[in-house]
Design a protein around this motif. Structure first.
Motif, PDB file in Angstrom:
ATOM      1  N   ILE A  35      15.083  -1.927  -3.824  1.00 38.43           N
ATOM      2  CA  ILE A  35      14.263  -1.407  -2.475  1.00 38.43           C
ATOM      3  C   ILE A  35      14.982  -2.177  -1.376  1.00 38.43           C
ATOM      4  CG2 ILE A  35      12.172  -1.166  -1.394  1.00 38.43           C
ATOM      5  CD1 ILE A  35      11.735  -0.035  -4.349  1.00 38.43           C
ATOM      6  N   VAL A  87      10.255  -1.303   4.654  1.00 37.98           N
ATOM      7  CA  VAL A  87      10.861  -0.732   3.636  1.00 37.98           C
ATOM      8  C   VAL A  87      11.922   0.279   4.206  1.00 37.98           C
ATOM      9  CG1 VAL A  87      10.879   0.654   1.385  1.00 37.98           C
ATOM     10  CG2 VAL A  87       9.028  -1.075   2.081  1.00 37.98           C
ATOM     11  N   GLU A 134      13.902   3.791  -0.716  1.00 40.47           N
ATOM     12  CA  GLU A 134      13.441   3.643  -1.907  1.00 40.47           C
ATOM     13  C   GLU A 134      13.965   4.552  -3.128  1.00 40.47           C
ATOM     14  OE1 GLU A 134       9.250   4.264  -2.312  1.00 40.47           O
ATOM     15  OE2 GLU A 134       9.084   4.216  -4.214  1.00 40.47           O
ATOM     16  N   ARG A 174      12.573   8.367  -4.138  1.00 40.67           N
ATOM     17  CA  ARG A 174      11.887   9.085  -3.316  1.00 40.67           C
ATOM     18  C   ARG A 174      12.706  10.045  -2.421  1.00 40.67           C
ATOM     19  NH1 ARG A 174       6.583   8.139  -1.141  1.00 40.67           N
ATOM     20  NH2 ARG A 174       6.414   8.281   0.881  1.00 40.67           N
ATOM     21  N   ARG A 186       5.181   5.039   2.698  1.00 34.26           N
ATOM     22  CA  ARG A 186       4.883   4.180   1.499  1.00 34.26           C
ATOM     23  C   ARG A 186       4.506   2.919   2.152  1.00 34.26           C
ATOM     24  NH1 ARG A 186       4.476   5.657  -3.144  1.00 34.26           N
ATOM     25  NH2 ARG A 186       6.573   5.909  -3.950  1.00 34.26           N
TER      26      ARG A 186
END
Lengths: 841, 226
Positions: free
Chosen positions: A119, A167, A170, A173, A183
């Motif tokens: 991530i 973030v 990811e 996604r 998210r």
């Protein structure tokens, strides 16, 4: 005959074939570019998926369910050594921060998630290590949107969290999937603190496994089968390995490829008809040469092989050019649609689509040249002695074989594109019928033109009409090819305009624009008051209960589902049986529901249920069937007493299953509410609800529709571009016909000039002639396009066609002008010929 | 070597039937030079076409090199022509997109000859075109084109050479040179020659002169007049 002779003869035949070469190559290159482009695009998307499959899944195996996944299944994934497991939960919920509230996709993770990939965080760090029970990580977009920064805090359910990282990225996604919101990551302990989990929430449970080594496809499948057979809850689990990551995406990719692949094939097939035209004109000019070859002792099939060799050589050139262009298409994607390409993904040149393009181009060119090359059999060898020899009849077996080769070739190409025999048969048959109709129409017009009294006409028009009626110059072929192109483009444009328009206006003025999930029955009055306060005229709500089917007509669902095709196949029919069903109950149906069979609440003896017709079909049940539900542990049997047709486009609250009031009222349930709000009020709704009703999830319809519209319009753009290729091919064919009759034409021009016509005058003559061909083709093609799209819209999509009739004459006119321009451009050489040439003969 | 019996060819012409050849009987021996003479429309070319297996008769029989050919199908006729027959035409009939050498090579390659190139060059030397092997027909004069056609006709060593007015499109001097070449090559290769002409001078060299009139054999003269 030796292959080397075929080859050298093919090379020799290519001399002095510049004009033919140009049109031949163009005809094929356009179609091949379209075909290659589509498969290169799909291949590059697939390579994104492939290269990221473990990362997409974040694991080797993922088990996904709407219910907790017991540890007892872990043993099924121990192949010698113990598999490592982490648990993940996902749910949509509201977050409040900085005075704003918005819907997010919450993901609770533990330990070493994800096993593969990482991530992307800012500041850099390892997600699992950062998240304690009071820390969270939030999508960068949301931080910007809500004016937050790392170190701030936000509220999830009943708990405060500190934002420890943004973030950035990811795996798994891709933006192609529809998401409800940005998210937010928390730990499993953190999730427990929010108290969002629990009754009525739609949590997705995932168990991710990392295997010490890859056990191979077969072992994995065996493990899945054992799980299916031995674990009671297995039908409710979706097991994926990294080998089949993103199955839904893959399926839509396949459909995309089949559909666009066939549309692209249309332009290639059209190119094939162009090739046929060119070959026909070419072989007609070579009759004497064929006679000589026959006299020397070549058998017809040997002459055929020589000419096919030549066709193959030209086809190779055309296909190579087209395939090169098409296979470079994916490199345009980052420029045109950057959201489709994940950051950092390197687009590579793929050899498979290139090879496929060449193979299809070559194949189509060859199979389309065979029918005109039958002319070889008709050349009498004795022609070398006299010119006035009657042509021989071609052997029946040859004509039949040529037709079979053509049909078989088109079928094979369609199969290669769609990978479905049914599609391939429909494509080939449909095309044959359309081409047949166009041939009939074109012949009819030629017939009319030859019988039209020409005395009263303007001399230019008279010449043009006469030219249409002139036998054997390929007017029919050009008309059919161009007409087919116009047909494809016009029907594509019509269908896609209508569908887009329908989507855009899909939200009727009185339809709800917001849905509210998880409203507890005792919260409804409060929520309704709030909605009215924000300007919603009539907020509505219905009770919703989730339950699974346990038996149909006394047969256990588990048993039924095992007989159904696996849900990785088309139809996903097993899923229809095992998924969680939503049931509502009401006394009277809303206006967007129509009873089509049976009667509502008509059986005083049994508890009743009304089914949506397609759903009943999927389940395989009808009136009188008994469906048993497991309602939170309690078994309730409902009898199907009516079937409904639902107008889903109304965007009202509708259900597949509507139960009789009283049957399920006591079971724990929540209410689903709907309201119409102004767009500004919609934006404030989240904050307005967050404090008092944190468990209520609002879903806005407009952004979802916008997302669908966005995808549809991209697909439509692709179809339009491909359609354009077919028109271009049609025009190239017309140019090819014009240029291949150049010799004949230049004598005609010389004669006309001898008779005193200026070059401009000759151009006017030609303009009228080619414009007439275009007009006829445009008219036939667009009328056929209108009929086809009207049929498609009415029968397949169930939409009133509402076609713009004015477009018919306009399309015909546009094609006429285009075709006149093309015809003139291709006749430049003929137009230059001097009067003296008519005397030389 | 070559014979026909009761050979008849009828053609449909504007609704009624036209008898082009009417019960013709002929015998031509191995290595013989036969000339077919007659005015325009007497059926000379038709007879040539039938004897060479280019066309099929309405009735009657044709035998070539001991084989009956009037009832063969198209493929069998092709193979027969490939193995046993050579042609020279009034209008040369070279393939315009092939060079002189390639035109001569064509029947050799078809027959799968191993020495195709050597043979083709040799023949072009013999007809005096050794320097022009890479010229296209359009770059050659009529006489030169006919010499290429000769080389092509003799290339696969045919048993019978059929020539249809080979000097018809040439001036007198060139025509004479071409005839000389034909005669030379025939001698050297031992080929049977059937030549259609309406030029009595040309026919003087023949062993046998077959005079046609209105589709019938008027008379046959034996022995060279030279």
């Amino acid at each position: 005959m030796r292959l080397s002779l075929v080859f050298s003869a093919a090379l020799r035949e290519s001399r002095g074939a510049r004009g033919r070469l140009l049109f031949f190559v163009l005809c094929l290159a356009l179609g091949v570019a379209a075909v290659t482009g589509v498969s290169a695009l799909v291949a590059s998307i697939e390579s994104v998926l492939r290269s990221q499959s473990q990362e997409l899944l974040g694991a080797d195996i993922s088990v996904d369910a709407r219910r907790p996944i017991p540890e007892s299944i872990d043993g099924y994934f121990d192949f010698g050594e113990k598999a490592e497991r982490v648990d993940v939960r996902e749910l949509a919920t509201l977050v409040a921060a900085g005075g704003k509230t918005r819907l997010v996709e919450l993901k609770a993770i533990e330990g070493s998630f994800p096993f593969y990939g990482s991530i992307g965080l800012e500041p850099r760090g390892v997600l699992g290590a950062l998240l304690t029970d009071s820390k969270c990580a939030v999508a960068k977009d949301m931080l910007v949107e809500c004016d937050l920064k790392v170190g701030d805090s936000l509220k999830l359910g009943g708990a405060q969290f500190e934002i420890v990282a943004a973030v950035l990225d990811e795996p798994g996604r891709l933006d192609m999937a529809f998401t409800l919101g940005p998210r937010v990551f928390v730990s499993l302990d953190g999730l427990a603190r929010t108290k969002l989990e629990g009754f009525g929430s739609r949590t997705r449970y995932k168990a991710l496994y990392r295997l010490p080594r890859d056990p191979g496809e077969r072992v994995l499948r065996a493990a899945r089968e054992r799980l299916d057979n031995e674990v009671d809850d297995a039908p409710y689990f979706r097991v994926e390995s990294h080998r089949d990551a993103q199955p839904a995406l893959r399926r839509s990719l396949e459909r995309f490829e089949s559909f666009l692949g066939l549309v692209a094939l249309l332009s290639l097939v059209l190119g094939g008809t162009g090739v046929a035209q060119i070959v026909r004109a070419w072989i007609a000019a070579r009759t004497q040469g064929v006679a000589v070859l026959r006299a020397i002792g070549f058998r017809p099939r040997e002459v055929l092989a020589m000419y096919l060799g030549h066709v193959a050589l030209l086809a190779l050139v055309g296909s190579a050019i087209g395939a090169t262009a098409g296979s470079l298409l994916p490199f345009l994607v980052p420029i045109v649609a950057p959201e489709l390409v994940p950051d950092g993904h390197q687009i590579l040149w793929e050899v498979a689509p290139f090879a496929k393009g060449i193979a299809l181009g070559l194949g189509i060119a060859l199979v389309f040249s065979v029918p005109p090359l039958i002319a070889i059999w008709r050349v009498a060898p004795v022609r070398v002695l006299r010119n006035d020899v009657e042509p021989l009849p071609a052997p029946r077996i040859v004509t039949v074989a040529a037709a079979l080769v053509l049909a078989g070739g088109v079928f094979a190409a369609a199969f290669a594109q769609a990978r479905d025999p049914l599609y391939a048969v429909s494509f080939t048959g449909g095309l044959a019928v359309l081409a047949g109709l166009l041939v009939l129409a074109a012949r009819g017009l030629v017939w009319c033109a030859s019988r039209l009294p020409r005395e009263g006409l303007n001399p230019y028009l008279r010449h043009g009409v006469a030219a249409l009626a002139r036998p054997g110059i390929g007017v029919t072929g050009a008309t059919v090819a161009l007409g087919l192109g116009v047909l494809v483009v016009s029907s594509m444009v019509l269908i896609d305009t209508r569908l887009t328009e329908r989507l855009r206006t899909a939200l009727p003025p009185d339809a709800p624009s917001v849905f509210l999930l998880d409203v507890q029955p005792n919260q409804w009055d409060g929520v309704a008051a709030k909605l009215r306060g924000m300007g919603a005229p009539e907020p509505r709500s219905v009770p919703v209960l989730t339950a699974r089917m346990s038996a149909i007509d006394g047969v256990d669902v588990k048993e039924l589902s095992q007989k159904r095709p696996d849900d990785s196949g088309v139809g996903r029919r097993r899923w229809v049986l095992t998924r969680e069903q939503r049931i509502t109950w009401m006394r009277e149906l809303t206006p967007d529901n129509k009873l089509i069979d049976g009667a509502l609440w008509s059986d005083p003896e049994h508890l009743e249920v009304s089914l949506e017709e397609k759903f009943a079909e999927d389940l395989g049940v009808g009136l009188g069937s008994r469906i048993e539900f497991d309602v939170q542990g309690r078994r309730v049997e409902l009898t199907v007493t009516s079937l409904r047709k639902v107008e889903w486009e109304s965007f009202g609250i509708n259900f597949f299953l509507v139960a009789e009031p009283g049957a399920l009222d006591d079971a724990p349930h929540f209410r689903l509410a709907a309201a119409r709000l102004e767009p500004e009020a919609e934006l404030q709704l989240q904050s307005a609800l967050a404090d008092e009703f944190p468990n209520v999830t609002p879903i806005r319809v407009r952004p979802i529709l916008d997302k669908i519209l966005n995808v549809v319009s991209k697909l439509a753009l692709g179809v339009r571009v491909l359609g354009l290729f077919t028109i271009l091919t049609g025009l190239v064919i017309l140019g090819g016909v014009a240029s291949s009759t150049a010799l004949q034409r230049s004598r005609e021009v010389a004669l006309l000039k001898t008779l005193g016509l200026t070059r401009l005058g000759v151009m006017r003559l030609f303009f009228v002639e080619y414009a007439l061909v275009g007009l006829v083709a445009g008219l036939i093609g667009s009328v056929a396009g209108f009929v086809l799209s009207a049929l498609f819209l009415e029968r397949v999509v169930d939409t009133a066609p509402q076609l713009p009739w004015l477009a018919l004459p306009l399309a015909a006119l546009a094609v006429a002008i285009l075709s006149a321009a093309c015809g003139l451009a291709a006749s430049t050489r003929a137009l230059r010929s001097r009067p003296i040439e008519s005397l030389r003969g | 070597m070559l014979s026909c019996h009761q050979l008849t060819k009828r053609l449909a012409s504007g609704g009624h039937e036209l008898v082009v050849l009417d019960h013709v009987d002929l015998q031509i021996g191995r290595g013989e030079f036969a000339a077919i003479l007659g005015p325009s429309g007497s059926g000379k070319s038709t007879l040539l076409g039938l004897l060479a297996g280019l066309d099929r008769p309405s009735s009657g029989e044709v035998h070539l090199d001991g084989e009956r050919i009037d009832n063969l199908d198209e493929d069998a006729l092709s193979l027969l022509r490939r193995r046993k027959v050579g042609f020279v035409f009034q209008s040369f009939q070279l393939l315009s997109n092939l060079t002189a050498l390639e035109n001569v090579l064509l029947p050799l390659e078809l027959a799968g000859a191993t020495d195709a190139r050597v043979r083709a060059r040799d023949l072009l030397e013999q007809v005096g075109l050794g320097e022009r092997t890479h010229h296209y027909p359009a770059q050659l004069s009529g006489g030169e084109q006919q010499r290429v056609a000769l080389a092509r006709a003799f290339a696969p060593r045919p048993k019978v050479l059929f020539a249809d007015e080979p000097t018809g499109n040439l001036d007198a001097a060139t025509g004479a040179r071409v005839l000389e070449l034909i005669a030379d090559l025939r001698e050297r290769e031992g080929t049977t020659l059937v030549l259609v002409t309406h030029d009595r001078e040309v026919a003087r060299l023949a062993h046998k002169r077959i005079h046609l009139r209105a589709g019938r054999v008027e008379r046959i003269e034996e022995g060279a007049l030279a």
